[in-house]
Write a protein that holds these residues in place. Structure first.
Motif, PDB file in Angstrom:
ATOM      1  N   UNK A  33       0.827  -1.215   0.000  1.00 31.53           N
ATOM      2  CA  UNK A  33       0.000   0.000   0.000  1.00 31.53           C
ATOM      3  C   UNK A  33       0.857   1.259   0.000  1.00 31.53           C
ATOM      4  N   UNK A  34       1.939   1.265   0.742  1.00 33.12           N
ATOM      5  CA  UNK A  34       2.810   2.439   0.781  1.00 33.12           C
ATOM      6  C   UNK A  34       3.400   2.706  -0.604  1.00 33.12           C
ATOM      7  N   UNK A  35       3.849   1.666  -1.281  1.00 37.29           N
ATOM      8  CA  UNK A  35       4.409   1.824  -2.619  1.00 37.29           C
ATOM      9  C   UNK A  35       3.333   2.288  -3.601  1.00 37.29           C
ATOM     10  N   UNK A  36       2.129   1.759  -3.457  1.00 38.67           N
ATOM     11  CA  UNK A  36       1.041   2.163  -4.344  1.00 38.67           C
ATOM     12  C   UNK A  36       0.686   3.632  -4.132  1.00 38.67           C
ATOM     13  N   UNK A  75       5.240  14.280 -19.780  1.00 33.33           N
ATOM     14  CA  UNK A  75       6.463  14.444 -20.568  1.00 33.33           C
ATOM     15  C   UNK A  75       7.712  14.042 -19.786  1.00 33.33           C
ATOM     16  N   UNK A  76       7.605  13.943 -18.479  1.00 35.26           N
ATOM     17  CA  UNK A  76       8.742  13.568 -17.640  1.00 35.26           C
ATOM     18  C   UNK A  76       9.067  12.090 -17.884  1.00 35.26           C
ATOM     19  N   UNK A  77      10.331  11.763 -18.129  1.00 32.17           N
ATOM     20  CA  UNK A  77      10.695  10.361 -18.381  1.00 32.17           C
ATOM     21  C   UNK A  77      10.286   9.411 -17.255  1.00 32.17           C
ATOM     22  N   UNK A  78      10.280   9.876 -16.028  1.00 33.76           N
ATOM     23  CA  UNK A  78       9.898   9.009 -14.906  1.00 33.76           C
ATOM     24  C   UNK A  78       8.422   8.645 -14.953  1.00 33.76           C
ATOM     25  N   UNK A  79       7.600   9.501 -15.547  1.00 31.32           N
ATOM     26  CA  UNK A  79       6.153   9.260 -15.603  1.00 31.32           C
ATOM     27  C   UNK A  79       5.844   7.960 -16.335  1.00 31.32           C
ATOM     28  N   UNK A  80       6.510   7.727 -17.459  1.00 33.98           N
ATOM     29  CA  UNK A  80       6.269   6.508 -18.239  1.00 33.98           C
ATOM     30  C   UNK A  80       6.608   5.252 -17.448  1.00 33.98           C
ATOM     31  N   UNK A  81       7.697   5.305 -16.708  1.00 31.70           N
ATOM     32  CA  UNK A  81       8.072   4.118 -15.943  1.00 31.70           C
ATOM     33  C   UNK A  81       7.079   3.862 -14.813  1.00 31.70           C
ATOM     34  N   UNK A  82       6.465   4.905 -14.281  1.00 29.78           N
ATOM     35  CA  UNK A  82       5.472   4.726 -13.220  1.00 29.78           C
ATOM     36  C   UNK A  82       4.150   4.183 -13.754  1.00 29.78           C
ATOM     37  N   UNK A  83       3.849   4.470 -14.995  1.00 32.34           N
ATOM     38  CA  UNK A  83       2.628   3.942 -15.598  1.00 32.34           C
ATOM     39  C   UNK A  83       2.682   2.433 -15.722  1.00 32.34           C
ATOM     40  N   UNK A  87     -11.125   2.121  -7.928  1.00 35.09           N
ATOM     41  CA  UNK A  87     -11.413   1.476  -6.652  1.00 35.09           C
ATOM     42  C   UNK A  87     -10.132   1.192  -5.868  1.00 35.09           C
ATOM     43  N   UNK A  88      -9.092   0.784  -6.576  1.00 31.34           N
ATOM     44  CA  UNK A  88      -7.807   0.552  -5.905  1.00 31.34           C
ATOM     45  C   UNK A  88      -7.227   1.867  -5.388  1.00 31.34           C
ATOM     46  N   UNK A  89      -7.383   2.939  -6.168  1.00 31.76           N
ATOM     47  CA  UNK A  89      -6.918   4.249  -5.717  1.00 31.76           C
ATOM     48  C   UNK A  89      -7.643   4.640  -4.439  1.00 31.76           C
ATOM     49  N   UNK A  90      -8.957   4.450  -4.426  1.00 33.51           N
ATOM     50  CA  UNK A  90      -9.747   4.765  -3.229  1.00 33.51           C
ATOM     51  C   UNK A  90      -9.261   3.960  -2.036  1.00 33.51           C
ATOM     52  N   UNK A  91      -9.017   2.695  -2.260  1.00 33.21           N
ATOM     53  CA  UNK A  91      -8.554   1.829  -1.175  1.00 33.21           C
ATOM     54  C   UNK A  91      -7.187   2.277  -0.678  1.00 33.21           C
ATOM     55  N   UNK A 122       3.278  10.293  -7.224  1.00 30.33           N
ATOM     56  CA  UNK A 122       4.225  10.706  -8.266  1.00 30.33           C
ATOM     57  C   UNK A 122       3.534  10.870  -9.616  1.00 30.33           C
ATOM     58  N   UNK A 123       2.612   9.990  -9.932  1.00 32.97           N
ATOM     59  CA  UNK A 123       1.879  10.126 -11.197  1.00 32.97           C
ATOM     60  C   UNK A 123       1.106  11.444 -11.246  1.00 32.97           C
ATOM     61  N   UNK A 124       0.553  11.842 -10.107  1.00 26.72           N
ATOM     62  CA  UNK A 124      -0.180  13.106 -10.058  1.00 26.72           C
ATOM     63  C   UNK A 124       0.749  14.315 -10.112  1.00 26.72           C
TER      64      UNK A 124
END
Length: 100
Positions: A5-8, A21-29, A68-72, A14-16
């Protein structure tokens, strides 16, 4: 939830925060291959209950589950995933050709 949960929570934050355009964004997706596999699984599951995916219903299902996972993750409490998904699927038009 399949992830710590902490990692999620950190991933969502970070996604928000980052720009697409940030290179890190793609890896987080997540890797495109993972998205393809999960989408195929959703399409197959919908097909088993008689829902054709002509309108991208699998993407809708994945967006619903992700929400739903985001809410959780952010409320630190259980999200009613199964009843919400079942209600969503019941509301979809069926083709009458459900596979066992």
């Amino acid at each position: 939830m399949g992830e710590d949960v902490t990692a999620l929570r950190a991933r969502y934050a970070l996604l928000l925060e980052l720009s697409p355009e940030d290179p890190a964004w793609s890896s987080l997706r997540g890797p495109a291959r993972v998205r393809e596999v999960v989408l195929t699984m959703a399409e197959e599951a919908l097909g088993r209950v008689g829902v054709r995916d002509d309108s991208g219903r699998a993407w809708e299902l994945l967006a619903l589950v992700d929400g739903l996972l985001f809410r959780q993750a952010v409320t630190a409490g259980p999200a009613p995933i199964q009843p919400v998904v079942e209600t969503f699927i019941r509301g979809l038009p069926k083709d009458g050709n459900a596979r066992p």
